[in-house]
Design a protein around this motif. Structure first.
Motif, PDB file in Angstrom:
ATOM      1  N   GLY A  30      40.088 -50.034 -48.293  1.00 29.52           N
ATOM      2  CA  GLY A  30      39.808 -50.582 -46.976  1.00 29.52           C
ATOM      3  C   GLY A  30      38.353 -50.499 -46.558  1.00 29.52           C
ATOM      4  O   GLY A  30      37.584 -49.651 -47.012  1.00 29.52           O
ATOM      5  N   ASP A  31      38.007 -51.399 -45.649  1.00 26.18           N
ATOM      6  CA  ASP A  31      36.722 -51.375 -44.955  1.00 26.18           C
ATOM      7  C   ASP A  31      37.020 -50.845 -43.566  1.00 26.18           C
ATOM      8  O   ASP A  31      37.430 -51.585 -42.684  1.00 26.18           O
ATOM      9  N   GLY A  32      36.856 -49.532 -43.371  1.00 27.31           N
ATOM     10  CA  GLY A  32      37.398 -48.912 -42.172  1.00 27.31           C
ATOM     11  C   GLY A  32      38.915 -49.010 -42.228  1.00 27.31           C
ATOM     12  O   GLY A  32      39.546 -48.622 -43.209  1.00 27.31           O
ATOM     13  N   ARG A  33      39.513 -49.614 -41.189  1.00 28.49           N
ATOM     14  CA  ARG A  33      40.965 -49.795 -41.178  1.00 28.49           C
ATOM     15  C   ARG A  33      41.346 -51.260 -41.389  1.00 28.49           C
ATOM     16  O   ARG A  33      42.483 -51.654 -41.115  1.00 28.49           O
ATOM     17  N   ALA A  34      40.403 -52.037 -41.879  1.00 27.39           N
ATOM     18  CA  ALA A  34      40.658 -53.445 -42.169  1.00 27.39           C
ATOM     19  C   ALA A  34      40.809 -53.645 -43.676  1.00 27.39           C
ATOM     20  O   ALA A  34      40.284 -52.871 -44.481  1.00 27.39           O
ATOM     21  N   LEU A  35      41.529 -54.705 -44.052  1.00 30.66           N
ATOM     22  CA  LEU A  35      41.565 -55.095 -45.458  1.00 30.66           C
ATOM     23  C   LEU A  35      40.195 -55.625 -45.859  1.00 30.66           C
ATOM     24  O   LEU A  35      39.531 -56.323 -45.082  1.00 30.66           O
ATOM     25  N   SER A  36      39.784 -55.319 -47.069  1.00 33.39           N
ATOM     26  CA  SER A  36      38.437 -55.644 -47.519  1.00 33.39           C
ATOM     27  C   SER A  36      38.452 -56.736 -48.579  1.00 33.39           C
ATOM     28  O   SER A  36      39.511 -57.163 -49.058  1.00 33.39           O
ATOM     29  N   ALA A  37      37.251 -57.146 -48.993  1.00 29.11           N
ATOM     30  CA  ALA A  37      37.135 -58.100 -50.100  1.00 29.11           C
ATOM     31  C   ALA A  37      37.715 -57.516 -51.385  1.00 29.11           C
ATOM     32  O   ALA A  37      38.219 -58.247 -52.247  1.00 29.11           O
ATOM     33  N   ARG A  38      37.678 -56.204 -51.517  1.00 38.93           N
ATOM     34  CA  ARG A  38      38.267 -55.566 -52.699  1.00 38.93           C
ATOM     35  C   ARG A  38      39.790 -55.692 -52.669  1.00 38.93           C
ATOM     36  O   ARG A  38      40.411 -55.871 -53.713  1.00 38.93           O
ATOM     37  N   HIS A  39      40.391 -55.560 -51.481  1.00 34.69           N
ATOM     38  CA  HIS A  39      41.819 -55.835 -51.369  1.00 34.69           C
ATOM     39  C   HIS A  39      42.129 -57.256 -51.848  1.00 34.69           C
ATOM     40  O   HIS A  39      43.092 -57.481 -52.600  1.00 34.69           O
ATOM     41  N   VAL A  40      41.353 -58.209 -51.369  1.00 35.37           N
ATOM     42  CA  VAL A  40      41.603 -59.613 -51.699  1.00 35.37           C
ATOM     43  C   VAL A  40      41.564 -59.814 -53.210  1.00 35.37           C
ATOM     44  O   VAL A  40      42.452 -60.437 -53.800  1.00 35.37           O
ATOM     45  N   ALA A  41      40.536 -59.274 -53.862  1.00 34.36           N
ATOM     46  CA  ALA A  41      40.419 -59.429 -55.316  1.00 34.36           C
ATOM     47  C   ALA A  41      41.562 -58.722 -56.043  1.00 34.36           C
ATOM     48  O   ALA A  41      42.078 -59.225 -57.055  1.00 34.36           O
ATOM     49  N   TYR A  42      41.962 -57.575 -55.542  1.00 29.86           N
ATOM     50  CA  TYR A  42      43.051 -56.795 -56.140  1.00 29.86           C
ATOM     51  C   TYR A  42      44.353 -57.580 -56.108  1.00 29.86           C
ATOM     52  O   TYR A  42      45.061 -57.702 -57.119  1.00 29.86           O
ATOM     53  N   TYR A  43      44.680 -58.154 -54.943  1.00 29.47           N
ATOM     54  CA  TYR A  43      45.923 -58.908 -54.832  1.00 29.47           C
ATOM     55  C   TYR A  43      45.837 -60.251 -55.560  1.00 29.47           C
ATOM     56  O   TYR A  43      46.800 -60.689 -56.198  1.00 29.47           O
ATOM     57  N   GLU A  44      44.693 -60.902 -55.486  1.00 30.09           N
ATOM     58  CA  GLU A  44      44.547 -62.189 -56.177  1.00 30.09           C
ATOM     59  C   GLU A  44      44.746 -62.046 -57.669  1.00 30.09           C
ATOM     60  O   GLU A  44      45.346 -62.914 -58.314  1.00 30.09           O
ATOM     61  N   ARG A  45      44.280 -60.922 -58.229  1.00 32.61           N
ATOM     62  CA  ARG A  45      44.421 -60.737 -59.677  1.00 32.61           C
ATOM     63  C   ARG A  45      45.892 -60.633 -60.076  1.00 32.61           C
ATOM     64  O   ARG A  45      46.293 -61.150 -61.127  1.00 32.61           O
ATOM     65  N   ARG A  46      46.717 -59.976 -59.243  1.00 30.98           N
ATOM     66  CA  ARG A  46      48.161 -59.908 -59.551  1.00 30.98           C
ATOM     67  C   ARG A  46      48.828 -61.258 -59.332  1.00 30.98           C
ATOM     68  O   ARG A  46      49.742 -61.629 -60.091  1.00 30.98           O
ATOM     69  N   ALA A  47      48.371 -62.011 -58.330  1.00 30.47           N
ATOM     70  CA  ALA A  47      48.916 -63.351 -58.127  1.00 30.47           C
ATOM     71  C   ALA A  47      48.574 -64.253 -59.311  1.00 30.47           C
ATOM     72  O   ALA A  47      49.431 -64.997 -59.816  1.00 30.47           O
ATOM     73  N   ARG A  48      47.348 -64.176 -59.786  1.00 33.51           N
ATOM     74  CA  ARG A  48      46.940 -64.989 -60.934  1.00 33.51           C
ATOM     75  C   ARG A  48      47.752 -64.623 -62.168  1.00 33.51           C
ATOM     76  O   ARG A  48      47.994 -65.461 -63.043  1.00 33.51           O
ATOM     77  N   GLY A  49      48.192 -63.372 -62.251  1.00 28.48           N
ATOM     78  CA  GLY A  49      48.993 -62.932 -63.376  1.00 28.48           C
ATOM     79  C   GLY A  49      50.466 -63.260 -63.261  1.00 28.48           C
ATOM     80  O   GLY A  49      51.236 -62.925 -64.158  1.00 28.48           O
TER      81      GLY A  49
END
Length: 664
Positions: A30-49
């Motif tokens: 997280g970026d503070g208590r918000a979802l971050s760009a790292r969250h986005v990349a993390y979830y996108e990679r599982r979606a792509r898979g």
């Protein structure tokens, strides 16, 4: 609704591309208590898979619920949810926003507010006493879920998942352990959950998915939710839901939610089958519970256990799990070690995986497995010295990048300490990762040479000779030029204290190798506090040995953590008859005993011992440190864990792209 694991299915009119769910879990991204760009990349990679559904990290629906420092807050997550949806929708993966409140299982350390709970029941882990919620707090929770759901709709998520699982306020209202109220919320323990479901449904409508994660066994039968009670809860709630995820765990059994390899994979199958029966076709049911093998997941669908399968840790280990299964290939295995994917830890480690250390670091590492391998040998030769997990990963990645790789291993087998550790009690799945790495190297054409000592000239630099075998001048097929990776591992350290006649001193690796041990009592010395000593002591006890563990810590396995295997490890050792000597120094060994000293009182005492097993960190194998041009990785730099070895092997190989077209 049964079918193939990789086929699409429909929920609330929305089509998921597979029956595989990536469930909510702490990430510390997280970026503070918000979802971050790292969250986005993390979830996108599982979606792509190929993941069918992704449930984002559970966001607290009220600012006073702050269970860990980087815990998402729903009020701060709308932009992050939108970014996750935008990243995953091109892959057709459905995204559900995870919503919850941890109640008495939270923490006041960050919120500086009293914890909320149905009744004044102290959390067994923190021992913190919560306040008993009054009507105002109950109304705030219902409204918090409603407002969070409305924010999720503005982010265009495909639905929401409400948390009534092992760490949730809603489950605390369901349970006689924690709900001792005398009002309508005590008489009807499902009342709050029904009111929350109604409020959320009003916001999201019937064209978005409303899922519930429900603990159906708190493993506290004297007062907690039992499977029989849960079946009645499922029957009462299922009409209002679009998806039900069956889990287990409660205040006394948090480690039972996502346990390590000491618990058999798929442990929730019978529980889920019963809950699916209670649902009677009114709602599709998801099985959760260490389901990490695609074949087992498919059997669960075929046998009517569930309509879909949660495979969270399996997709941390291999984001391409669904894609690989569709192609008939074996995914990178999850070994159920829980070493780096359970991150509820005051140090705030980022979620990752010992076998896939780019998990959680997608924005940092790039994607080593995302593109098709280059043609074998396009980039010329490369050499890897050492066939442990780090060397295997380096060889695998170099081969994927088009190098003609030769891997030399001094012993007669690949896998190094990973295979050694797999001999310990409850750790056999570690060998699956070694098998996968070896299979991938051979599939990619790596030239594996076993039983070979490697000699590198004293003036070796990249681009000069790399010589394998006894005859360095004429080794046929030896790489000459190109990148070199040295992964020669560790060596034993001297005994941790003076050892005289009458006591045999050995290392943990010696025990796991199966070395011959003298008869008589065994003392396992553990200055590290990790899983190794627990595994060694358990293995020796199974063999019928008289075993004691001596540690400077105040509990055995201190680094395993209260939500990890700490409680389970100590319970197993106690059941096996393993004694423990806590908060001690090891002074000497000889004449059939070890001399210990309490580090607080200074009192010295002897413990019978014929074999002393040292579980200290080994020392780096510095045999080839003079080769300054080679990339050194893993234990030969500093003995650590499998994670560091694999990560350094991967990064070293990825950094070799400058050797394009090096000739022999």
């Amino acid at each position: 609704m049964r079918g193939s694991l990789t086929e699409q299915f429909t929920l609330a009119g929305r089509i998921a591309p597979a029956r595989v769910l990536f469930g909510p879990h702490e990430t510390n991204l997280g970026d503070g208590r918000a979802l971050s760009a790292r969250h986005v990349a993390y979830y996108e990679r599982r979606a792509r898979g190929g993941a069918g559904l992704i449930v984002t990290e559970t966001a607290s629906i009220h600012p006073d619920d702050w269970p860990y420092e980087r815990a998402p807050l729903a009020a701060d997550c709308a932009a992050g949810w939108r970014a996750v949806v935008d990243a995953c929708r091109p892959h057709r993966t459905l995204v559900l926003a995870g919503l919850g409140h941890t109640g008495l299982q939270g923490s006041s350390a960050w919120s500086q507010s009293a914890l909320w709970a149905p009744s004044r029941f102290a959390d067994p882990v923190s021992r913190e006493l919560p306040m008993e919620m009054e009507r105002a707090e109950i109304a705030a929770v219902i409204d918090g879920f409603r407002i969070a759901a409305a924010a999720a709709v503005t982010a265009d998520v495909d639905g929401v998942e409400l948390d009534a699982g092992a760490f949730s306020l809603l489950r605390q209202f369901h349970s006689g352990l924690t709900n001792r109220r005398a009002d309508g919320y005590g008489d009807d323990r499902l009342r709050l959950t029904r009111e929350v479901i109604a409020a959320v449904r009003h916001e999201i409508g019937h064209d978005r998915i409303l899922a519930l994660r429900l603990s159906c066994d708190e493993q506290a039968p004297w007062a907690g939710v039992t499977p029989d009670e849960a079946a009645a809860q499922v029957a009462a709630l299922s009409e209002a839901l679009d998806l039900l995820v069956v889990v287990r765990g409660g205040p006394y059994s948090t480690a039972a939610y996502r346990p390590d390899g000491h618990t058999e994979p798929g442990f929730n199958a019978a529980l889920c089958r019963d809950m699916r029966g209670a649902a009677a076709g009114r709602v599709p049911v998801v099985v959760q519970g260490s389901v990490v093998d695609a074949a087992q997941a498919q059997r669960m669908l075929d046998d009517g256990v569930a309509d879909a399968v949660e495979m969270t840790r399996a997709q941390i280990a291999d984001p391409d799990l669904v894609t690989r299964v569709r192609a008939g290939r074996t995914p990178r295995p999850c070994v159920l070690c829980n070493q780096t994917c359970l991150v509820r830890d005051p140090r705030n480690p980022v979620v990752t995986c010992i076998g896939n250390p780019s998990a959680g670091f997608e924005t940092v590492d790039g994607d080593v497995d995302g593109d098709a391998p280059r043609g074998a040998g396009d980039r010329g030769p490369a050499a890897v010295v050492g066939g442990g997990p780090g060397g295997l990963e380096a060889a695998r990645v170099l081969a994927r990048q088009g190098f003609r790789v030769t891997l030399a291993e001094r012993t007669g087998r690949l896998g190094g300490m990973l295979r050694t550790a797999a001999a310990g009690a409850g750790r056999s799945r570690l060998a699956h990762l070694a098998d996968w790495l070896e299979d991938e190297c051979r599939r990619l054409g790596v030239d594996v040479q076993l039983g070979v000592d490697v000699q590198l000239g004293v003036d070796v630099r990249l681009g000069h000779a790399v010589q394998f075998g006894d005859d360095c001048g004429s080794s046929e097929g030896a790489p000459r030029g190109g990148p070199v990776v040295v992964a020669t591992g560790s060596r034993p350290r001297p005994a941790p204290c003076p050892v005289d006649a009458g006591v045999q001193a050995v290392s943990a690796a010696d025990v796991l190798y199966g070395s011959a041990l003298a008869p008589g009592p065994v003392v396992v010395f553990d200055p590290v506090g990790g899983p190794v000593a627990v595994s060694v002591a358990s293995s020796l006890a199974v063999r019928g040995r008289d075993v004691a563990v001596a540690t400077p810590d105040q509990t055995v396995g201190s680094r395993l953590g209260p939500t990890g295997d700490l409680v389970g490890a100590n319970a197993r050792l106690r059941r096996a008859g393993v004694a423990s000597h806590l908060a001690v120094r090891l002074l000497s060994a000889g004449a059939g005993e070890v001399l210990l000293q309490n580090r607080f009182t200074g009192v010295r005492f002897g413990v019978p011992c014929s074999v002393l097993v040292d579980c200290s960190h080994p020392l780096p194998n510095e045999q080839l440190t003079s080769v300054v041009s080679a990339a050194r990785i893993g234990d030969c730099v500093a003995p650590r864990t499998v994670l560091e070895a694999v990560r350094e092997g991967r990064l070293a190989a990825m950094s070799m792209s400058q050797y394009e077209g090096v000739s022999r």
